[in-house]
Enzyme design. Structure first.
Site, PDB file in Angstrom:
ATOM      1  N   ASP A  21       0.855  -1.191   0.000  1.00 41.72           N
ATOM      2  CA  ASP A  21       0.000   0.000   0.000  1.00 41.72           C
ATOM      3  C   ASP A  21       0.884   1.232   0.000  1.00 41.72           C
ATOM      4  O   ASP A  21       1.877   1.283   0.734  1.00 41.72           O
ATOM      5  CB  ASP A  21      -0.875  -0.054   1.259  1.00 41.72           C
ATOM      6  CG  ASP A  21      -1.779   1.155   1.375  1.00 41.72           C
ATOM      7  OD1 ASP A  21      -2.102   1.752   0.327  1.00 41.72           O
ATOM      8  OD2 ASP A  21      -2.170   1.495   2.514  1.00 41.72           O
ATOM      9  N   ASP A  25      -4.417   3.539   2.839  1.00 44.96           N
ATOM     10  CA  ASP A  25      -5.806   3.090   3.062  1.00 44.96           C
ATOM     11  C   ASP A  25      -5.876   1.615   3.486  1.00 44.96           C
ATOM     12  O   ASP A  25      -6.962   1.057   3.625  1.00 44.96           O
ATOM     13  CB  ASP A  25      -6.672   3.345   1.818  1.00 44.96           C
ATOM     14  CG  ASP A  25      -6.233   2.522   0.615  1.00 44.96           C
ATOM     15  OD1 ASP A  25      -5.206   1.800   0.707  1.00 44.96           O
ATOM     16  OD2 ASP A  25      -6.908   2.593  -0.431  1.00 44.96           O
ATOM     17  N   ASP A  29      -1.833  -1.213  -3.755  1.00 47.17           N
ATOM     18  CA  ASP A  29      -2.151  -0.488  -4.991  1.00 47.17           C
ATOM     19  C   ASP A  29      -1.044  -0.692  -6.034  1.00 47.17           C
ATOM     20  O   ASP A  29      -0.013  -1.313  -5.755  1.00 47.17           O
ATOM     21  CB  ASP A  29      -2.390   1.004  -4.699  1.00 47.17           C
ATOM     22  CG  ASP A  29      -1.355   1.569  -3.742  1.00 47.17           C
ATOM     23  OD1 ASP A  29      -0.156   1.314  -3.983  1.00 47.17           O
ATOM     24  OD2 ASP A  29      -1.731   2.224  -2.743  1.00 47.17           O
ATOM     25  N   ASP A 200      -9.882 -16.088 -16.117  1.00 51.42           N
ATOM     26  CA  ASP A 200     -10.647 -16.565 -14.973  1.00 51.42           C
ATOM     27  C   ASP A 200     -11.712 -17.590 -15.397  1.00 51.42           C
ATOM     28  O   ASP A 200     -12.387 -17.398 -16.410  1.00 51.42           O
ATOM     29  CB  ASP A 200     -11.329 -15.339 -14.339  1.00 51.42           C
ATOM     30  CG  ASP A 200     -11.955 -15.625 -12.997  1.00 51.42           C
ATOM     31  OD1 ASP A 200     -11.229 -16.005 -12.058  1.00 51.42           O
ATOM     32  OD2 ASP A 200     -13.196 -15.468 -12.870  1.00 51.42           O
ATOM     33  N   GLU A 263      -7.541 -20.596 -16.251  1.00 52.84           N
ATOM     34  CA  GLU A 263      -7.880 -21.191 -14.952  1.00 52.84           C
ATOM     35  C   GLU A 263      -8.870 -22.315 -15.201  1.00 52.84           C
ATOM     36  O   GLU A 263      -9.970 -22.091 -15.704  1.00 52.84           O
ATOM     37  CB  GLU A 263      -8.507 -20.160 -14.009  1.00 52.84           C
ATOM     38  CG  GLU A 263      -8.707 -20.762 -12.615  1.00 52.84           C
ATOM     39  CD  GLU A 263      -9.788 -20.105 -11.748  1.00 52.84           C
ATOM     40  OE1 GLU A 263      -9.803 -20.364 -10.540  1.00 52.84           O
ATOM     41  OE2 GLU A 263     -10.624 -19.357 -12.282  1.00 52.84           O
TER      42      GLU A 263
HETATM   43  C1  GLC Z   1     -11.943 -17.601  -9.944  1.00 48.47           C
HETATM   44  C2  GLC Z   1     -11.105 -16.737  -9.051  1.00 48.47           C
HETATM   45  C3  GLC Z   1     -11.806 -16.583  -7.739  1.00 48.47           C
HETATM   46  C4  GLC Z   1     -13.136 -15.916  -7.982  1.00 48.47           C
HETATM   47  C5  GLC Z   1     -13.952 -16.708  -9.000  1.00 48.47           C
HETATM   48  C6  GLC Z   1     -15.113 -15.916  -9.506  1.00 48.47           C
HETATM   49  O1  GLC Z   1     -12.026 -18.896  -9.476  1.00 48.47           O
HETATM   50  O2  GLC Z   1      -9.827 -17.268  -8.931  1.00 48.47           O
HETATM   51  O3  GLC Z   1     -11.038 -15.844  -6.821  1.00 48.47           O
HETATM   52  O4  GLC Z   1     -13.856 -15.805  -6.785  1.00 48.47           O
HETATM   53  O5  GLC Z   1     -13.184 -17.019 -10.132  1.00 48.47           O
HETATM   54  O6  GLC Z   1     -14.670 -14.895 -10.354  1.00 48.47           O
END
Ligand code: GLC
Length: 532
Positions: A21, A25, A29, A200, A263
């Protein structure tokens, strides 16, 4: 053929809220990430992946994106991002962003518009359906965070689908307008110079046509969380997803050597399909097997063999030990074995991804109930599914709040941050950080480790051993996954091999035809003349 940067390089995941940070806050960042780039250079990694930095109501801490083409004020500004990117590139580091295609925030302008009426031009950008004939949700799909995956919208009298929180409505990727708009997001960042994306929940983005029920899961136990009541065979991993992955890949490829990392929490045979026909899919479908494997030499040996055997021709492997969603490696296997695990991660064939803080061997962090922030924990408390414990602030030194912030950190630090921090470990020879630096330096010095072949060496009991080889560069990696001394009969070429690196300090017994590993020891050896 020479290797691409994302093949020989090592990735490091930064969770931006918890790295550094700079404005007091209590939340990290982009200026903070920039200020700490030298840590990554010193560690010896090649690329950083930033978890989402976009404007977000932060209901799922950035994975609820309200605008894909800007930066959340708590992270900074687009100008801060450009500065970070230039600074990283100036130091030889690549930068990969998190691309969140499956859903947006419910505050995203697209969803606000979609929700405004049944005749909205963006109604079909999301997945709206009438109630089931007898009333209730259109099908039995369950949100990954528990509860129905459908939310009723009274003003327009329909349900919308959300694979995660109700504040994260799913986009309809069968709609070409959605695809176009999301591809423009990729172009926006690629044109700014980012080196690629971690995508993601890639296996979630397409659902079966007609949205049929998911079958019940015969192995369901309540401790797994409610999402496991059903098998997600209809709501995820549909064959047409590969067309989309290939479209993303084509876009990335037009910008030169960029990388796409998917992912994917899927069984091995399904995972492999994400390399795409003729390698037209993502470059690296994340291989999460070590996140879940029982810490047992024979099991892990089988995982490595099966993974290597399953790779399509030309596909590049990758390995992961930790991320922002799963328990930390030092918690799972203990601190002594975390050192062995680090050696494994950084010597297996393929691209490794390190998770920030694992280089310090941060272990279990208890989050007092009143400080829980993760909606995953709030929705199904007590099952150990909450992710706050792995998202706590990075510890830089022994000054207040470990120099993470001058304010009040958004999550508590690990208890032992006064001893477990970068400054102290940087100067301690046997520290987890020093071990990671040595491993990364070794990897850089040896093509056998960065790009070489792998062959498993016969071993039994707690030992896992493999050979890495590239041209004349040939190394043996021997890992003792147990806490008792263990012996390995060396292949002839490795007789009298000299130790290049051990996970433990102190004198190890020299290797002859056999190698004796100390409890919890991993060693990398190079063939050489016997000591005289
Ligand atoms: C993926 C991310 C996770 C998030 C989910 C929904 O699994 O790694 O952190 O909550 O997607 O976007």
């Amino acid at each position: 053929m020479s290797a691409a940067w994302w093949q020989e390089g090592v990735f490091y995941q930064v969770y931006p809220r918890s790295f550094q940070d700079t404005d007091g806050d209590g939340v990290g960042d982009l200026a903070g990430v920039e200020a700490r780039l030298d840590h990554l250079v010193d560690l010896g990694v090649d690329a950083l992946w930033l978890s989402p930095i976009y404007p977000s109501p932060m209901v799922d801490f950035g994975y609820d994106v309200a605008d894909h083409c800007d930066v959340d004020p708590c992270c900074g500004t687009l100008a801060d991002f450009d500065r970070l990117l230039a600074a990283a590139h100036g130091k030889g580091l690549r930068v990969v962003l998190d691309f969140v295609p499956n859903h947006t925030s419910d505050r995203h302008a697209w969803f606000v518009e979609s929700k405004s009426s049944r005749t909205s031009p963006k109604r079909d950008w999301y997945i709206w359906r009438d109630a089931a004939p007898g009333g209730g949700p259109p099908n039995n799909w369950i949100s990954d965070f528990g509860g129905s995956a459908w939310e009723w919208d009274a003003p327009t009298g329909q349900y919308y689908l959300h694979a995660f929180l109700k504040e994260q409505p799913d986009l309809d990727w069968r709609n070409p307008d959605v695809r176009r708009a999301m591809y423009d997001v990729l172009r926006f960042w690629l044109a700014r110079g980012v080196d690629g994306f971690r995508i993601d929940v890639l296996w979630h983005i397409l659902k079966a046509e007609g949205l049929p029920d998911n079958p019940p899961n015969p192995d369901y136990r309540p401790s797994m969380g409610e999402m496991s009541r059903v098998l997600q065979t209809q709501s995820t991993d549909q064959p047409e997803v590969h067309v989309i992955a290939a479209e993303m890949r084509r876009i990335a490829d037009t910008y030169g050597e960029r990388v796409l990392i998917g992912e994917l929490y899927l069984p091995l045979d399904r995972l492999m399909t994400y390399y795409g026909p003729g390698l037209s899919g993502v470059h690296l479908p994340f291989n999460f097997q070590l996140l879940e494997a029982p810490w047992n030499a024979r099991t892990i040996e089988a995982i490595i063999r099966e993974y290597e055997a399953a790779l399509p021709p030309g596909a590049w492997p990758n390995w992961v030990l930790g991320n922002h969603d799963r328990p930390r490696v030092a918690e799972r296997v203990g601190e002594a074995q975390a050192r062995v695990a680090a050696m494994m991660l950084l010597t297996l064939r393929g691209t490794p991804t390190l998770y920030y803080g694992d280089e310090l061997a941060i272990g279990r962090v208890e989050i007092p109930p009143e400080r829980v922030r993760d909606p995953r924990e709030h929705r199904e408390p007590g099952l150990g599914l909450g992710r706050d414990p792995v998202r706590t602030p990075m510890a830089w030194d022994a000054t207040p709040h470990a120099a993470f912030t001058t304010g009040a950190p958004w999550l508590p630090l690990h208890d032992d941050w006064r001893e477990r921090n970068v400054a102290l470990q940087r100067s301690a020879a046997g520290s987890p950080l020093s071990l990671h630096r040595s491993l990364l330096a070794l990897r850089r010095a040896h093509p056998a480790l960065a790009v070489g072949d792998i062959a498993i060496v016969d071993a039994s009991g707690d030992i896992l051993a493999y050979e890495r080889r590239s041209g004349t560069d040939r190394l043996l990696v021997a890992l003792n996954l147990g806490d008792a001394p263990a012996e390995l009969t060396l292949p002839a070429w490795a007789h009298h091999a000299r130790p290049l690196l051990s996970t433990l300090e102190g004198d190890a017994e020299p290797a002859g035809a056999r190698l004796v590993l100390r409890p919890d020891e991993g060693r990398v050896l190079a063939p050489g003349a016997p000591a005289t």
